[in-house]
Design an enzyme around this catalytic site. Sequence first.
Site, PDB file in Angstrom:
ATOM      1  CE  LYS A  34      -3.910  -0.725   2.338  1.00 42.61           C
ATOM      2  NZ  LYS A  34      -4.302  -1.105   3.626  1.00 42.61           N
ATOM      3  NE  ARG A 104      -5.467   3.157   3.774  1.00 39.06           N
ATOM      4  CZ  ARG A 104      -5.355   3.198   2.383  1.00 39.06           C
ATOM      5  NH1 ARG A 104      -4.846   4.406   1.643  1.00 39.06           N
ATOM      6  NH2 ARG A 104      -6.186   2.703   1.651  1.00 39.06           N
ATOM      7  N   GLY A 113      -7.966  -8.307   5.361  1.00 43.23           N
ATOM      8  CA  GLY A 113      -8.579  -8.694   6.520  1.00 43.23           C
ATOM      9  C   GLY A 113      -7.646  -9.027   7.566  1.00 43.23           C
ATOM     10  CG  MET A 115      -4.643  -3.855  11.058  1.00 50.17           C
ATOM     11  SD  MET A 115      -4.634  -3.359  12.553  1.00 50.17           S
ATOM     12  CE  MET A 115      -4.866  -1.736  12.586  1.00 50.17           C
ATOM     13  NE  ARG A 347      -5.742  -4.833  -3.399  1.00 51.39           N
ATOM     14  CZ  ARG A 347      -6.356  -4.922  -2.153  1.00 51.39           C
ATOM     15  NH1 ARG A 347      -5.940  -4.918  -1.180  1.00 51.39           N
ATOM     16  NH2 ARG A 347      -7.555  -5.003  -2.172  1.00 51.39           N
ATOM     17  CG  HIS A 469      -7.572 -44.630  -6.462  1.00 53.90           C
ATOM     18  ND1 HIS A 469      -8.656 -44.742  -6.876  1.00 53.90           N
ATOM     19  CD2 HIS A 469      -6.711 -45.225  -7.202  1.00 53.90           C
ATOM     20  CE1 HIS A 469      -8.996 -45.600  -8.143  1.00 53.90           C
ATOM     21  NE2 HIS A 469      -7.614 -45.990  -8.359  1.00 53.90           N
ATOM     22  NE  ARG A 590      -0.056 -44.539 -13.778  1.00 53.92           N
ATOM     23  CZ  ARG A 590      -0.518 -43.483 -14.038  1.00 53.92           C
ATOM     24  NH1 ARG A 590      -1.268 -43.514 -14.981  1.00 53.92           N
ATOM     25  NH2 ARG A 590      -0.199 -42.360 -13.499  1.00 53.92           N
ATOM     26  NE  ARG A 675       4.262 -48.487 -14.033  1.00 57.23           N
ATOM     27  CZ  ARG A 675       3.847 -47.734 -12.847  1.00 57.23           C
ATOM     28  NH1 ARG A 675       4.375 -46.976 -12.299  1.00 57.23           N
ATOM     29  NH2 ARG A 675       2.751 -47.949 -12.787  1.00 57.23           N
ATOM     30  CD  GLU A 805       9.229 -47.077  -9.207  1.00 61.65           C
ATOM     31  OE1 GLU A 805       8.371 -46.217  -8.799  1.00 61.65           O
ATOM     32  OE2 GLU A 805       9.414 -47.777  -9.988  1.00 61.65           O
ATOM     33  CB  SER A 824      11.164 -42.348 -16.202  1.00 57.69           C
ATOM     34  OG  SER A 824       9.922 -41.481 -15.754  1.00 57.69           O
ATOM     35  N   GLY A 826      10.367 -41.919 -10.742  1.00 56.34           N
ATOM     36  CA  GLY A 826       8.871 -42.096 -10.143  1.00 56.34           C
ATOM     37  C   GLY A 826       9.082 -41.665  -8.880  1.00 56.34           C
ATOM     38  CG  ASN A 828       3.463 -40.448  -7.389  1.00 54.97           C
ATOM     39  OD1 ASN A 828       3.904 -39.282  -7.345  1.00 54.97           O
ATOM     40  ND2 ASN A 828       2.744 -40.862  -8.274  1.00 54.97           N
ATOM     41  CG  ASP A 829       6.599 -46.059  -5.558  1.00 58.94           C
ATOM     42  OD1 ASP A 829       6.338 -46.283  -4.412  1.00 58.94           O
ATOM     43  OD2 ASP A 829       6.123 -46.665  -6.697  1.00 58.94           O
ATOM     44  CB  CYS A 891       6.650 -40.496 -15.104  1.00 52.21           C
ATOM     45  SG  CYS A 891       7.369 -42.085 -14.377  1.00 52.21           S
ATOM     46  CE1 TYR A 911       9.893 -38.157 -19.661  1.00 53.42           C
ATOM     47  CE2 TYR A 911      12.096 -38.055 -20.798  1.00 53.42           C
ATOM     48  CZ  TYR A 911      11.115 -38.998 -19.950  1.00 53.42           C
ATOM     49  OH  TYR A 911      10.949 -40.188 -19.841  1.00 53.42           O
TER      50      TYR A 911
END
Length: 965
Positions: A34, A104, A113, A115, A347, A469, A590, A675, A805, A824, A826, A828-829, A891, A911
């Site tokens: 501000k 302000r 919000g 203050m 702003r 899932h 997959r 895979r 992975e 690649s 993995g 997640n694992d 991946c 990639y």
Amino acid sequence: MAKNKYVYFFGGGKAEGMVVAKDEKGRKQILGGKGSGLADMTAAGLPVPEGFTITCQACAECNELGRKWPKGLAEEVEANIAKLEQLTGKTFGRGGNPLLVSVRSGAAVSMPGMMDTVLNLGLNDETLASLIALTGNERFAYDAYRRFMQMFGDVVLGIEHHDFEHALQSVKDRRGAKLDTDLDVTGLREVVAEYKKAYEHAGKAFPQDARKQLEASINAVFQSWNNPRAIKYRQLNDIRGLLGTAVNVQLMVFGNMGGDSGTGVAFTRDPSTGKNEFYGEYLMNAQGEDVVAGIRTPQPIATLANVDPAAYKQLVEIRGKLESHYRDMQDIEFTIEKGKLFMLQTRSGKRTIFAAVRAAVEMAEAGLITRDQAVARVPSGQLSQLFAPVLDRKEEGAAEKQGRILAKGLPASPGGACGQVVFHADVAEAWAKEGKKVILVRIETSPEDVGGMAVAQAVVTARGGMTSHAAVVARGMGTPCVAGAGDLRIDYSAKTITVQDKIVREGEHVSLSGFTGTVYVGQIKVQPSEIIQVQDGVLKPEESLLFQQYSKLLGWSDRIRKLGVRTNADIPRDADRASKMGAEGIGLCRTEHMFFEGNRIVSFRRFILVADEVKRLREELAAAGDDQAKAAAIHQKLAVPEAQYNQALAELLPLQRSDFEGIFRVMGSRPVTIRLLDPPLHEFLPQEDANQREMAATMGIDVQIIKNTVASMHEFNPMLGLRGCRLGIAYPDVSAMQVRAIIEAALKVCGEGFKPHPEIMIPLVGAVKELQLQRELTEKVIQQVKAERGLKKLPFPVKIGTMIEVPRGAITADEIATVAEFFSFGTNDLTQMGCGFSRDDAGKFLGDYVRQGIYDYDPFQTLDRGGVGQLVKIAVEKGRKTRPDIKLGICGEHGGDPMSVEFCHMVGLNYVSCSPYRVPVARLAAAQAALKHPYGQPATEAKPAKRAAKKPARKPAKARKKGKR
Ligand code: ADP
Ligand code: MG
Ligand code: MG
């Protein structure tokens, strides 16, 4: 001098704060958003009430010193008050022409919000009288006074807001006034008296001394930085690394001085569509937040042209000035005092993703910004919202008003949907076949539900988080999803959802918004995204502005980015969608999903039921050696199960082959990483009794056989159990069948004129020997196929590589790279095993972990750079050392997460691969990463020629020339 300066004045066409930093970003850090905006506007000669800004640094020091002002601050404030008095000819807290100010807050990042603002500060019994004499408007003066008393009491002294409301209401009741504005002077005088009582009642004194008022208000702003609301807000919005808030003390101007005064808020462009049109609202004879408070209905900004043409004209000019100054859409506040316009705030305006795209593209085309800036500006994480169908906004609003909200859950996959409730995947499929639109409602989902999810308009679950899932699969499909709507009581046998007194039965309609996570009772109209309509040929590109602008923006991104973008797709339809979204290949296909479709599951289950027995008997046979009698006995035992075993694989082969053919046809010459089978086998068997009986009936066998197999396959930690390449090593025939299907499919489409690029990926490798075994097997099958066809060489290249992975795989990547042509990641694992967080259970504690700052983000959503990211980095370095041209990609779910994409760019992957609807997100995020880290290690892999050219061969559009000064 500059070092310990805490206060910066603005007014009289000059702003001291302009010199604190070279650019706006730096100024915001010191003066807050501000304060920086007020300084900017003042320096630009716009009409801004004069005032001064106390720096964020002062706030930080004060909080550090235990609520004591740092040395020199008090003197500086006093000097600036004197300056303000001098410039305005008013006196603070006394005299015939009193100086009134607002106090302000304003941090570097806007935190609405956090203050509340205190207006009209400086009023006391003496200055009240002066104000009456000066304005001749007693009602106005009393109104200002009671507002100040309320704000000061509430915000600064912490007197219950309710006490003031109560006092005001009692006067209104007594005087028969409906609205605040119905109260006359006598009424307002009574309100002031009541307010004084409220102070007494709370045991607080209302300070008559204006300097005390000011000091207390500044302190309140300082302290508000650490109030729970503010801390929570920063956490939720991922705001980090700020010192504190700045405080702005500014001369009051009054929009409530009569019909020639007013106040309003506006956006320089439409914040919901991005249209280049002045957009806003105002109220005449009103102060401060009256416009947003919803007490009176504000007027659309365009009508101001009739009410006060001069002010409107000036405002429109300012709109243009602000946009060309900031080169961005602004959100402004203004007040008109007796026909004179004042600017109170500017702003960068918050906007929907639709508006962000349109404004960025149009500004680039108008030469206001460069294309790079346009690309950098659009929030990539929100981009997939462009593709989702949407609920009709009016109808949604109406539904909310009618109390039709059934429950709120997590906005797991964006989009609007409406359909009939079903509770089982097979019912979903059956009803969908009849042409019904269904919404699949489950307590939670599992792989068995995928078919039903695919045909459903949307998925709702009562349990599970953003990476459950349901959420992951729905996002992958682009199906809207509300996950974890904990209020839903789902009764599968009664086929009902109950939420308190609301009951929804199977077949009844619900509607939902995956943007907000809201589920509504009944029907709300749904419209498909225009972009999807164009991709599918329903709408012509020239008929959709959204599509055109989206295409331009992504085209610009593609020329900037260094990372390739592939997709995770298992079926031709997803591959096709991803291609339309710009995928340059498949990074993860997959194969297990293929086993679930239709009758295939029956074949595969037949295989599973005998696989172990066949394996055991074959081993016994090998051990029998020369013992003819024993061998004969084993052969006899083996005959039946082995026939079933071979039969099942023989049934699966042509099915898999045709799946791959379909995908190769869609992807043409683009690489397709397939895979081999990954999940634990028990996932393919029904776990519930009823389903086991059904399976037994279908197969004509005793249910006990199934139960025994399920029991024997039970694992304590299936995710660390018999899965991934371990399956291929235990049951090489499955891998062999899959490899054969891939090669035969590629040969088939080659014959049709395609040039497939299959890449065979072995999952879950932690030791080089695992990969060696699977690679040998793969090569053996390829040899066999070639021999059968009489081929010396395959007419297409095949790469064999692995997923990294397992942490051990990352650490030993140099060894693994001797056998792998690509990695690649993995993730997640890799996150599951790297952090030691079970993906299926982490939901219980990860929320706490993020709240307490143990992890900055949920590591399953945003790659954990410090840990899992380091594993990736090690593997990249070691892998490239062994094999400089190794192809590196990712991946995991992270491939579509902007912050993770940035990391992938930084460590120099070739990639990223993500679900089809996140492909554009990744394209944009990759470009943004390249802009942010221009010296990031460039990917060594060849990129499509158009981008491989070094020095971005961007045409210097007229836009660029004009945009850059
Ligand atoms: P927020 O950050 O919540 O927008 P602001 O500090 O902008 O809070 O102030 C809230 C309201 O008070 C706004 O409508 C603003 O225009 C008004 N306001 C603030 N300072 C002044 C002032 N000096 N004169 C008139 N109105 C003011
Ligand atoms: Mg404001
Ligand atoms: Mg995995």
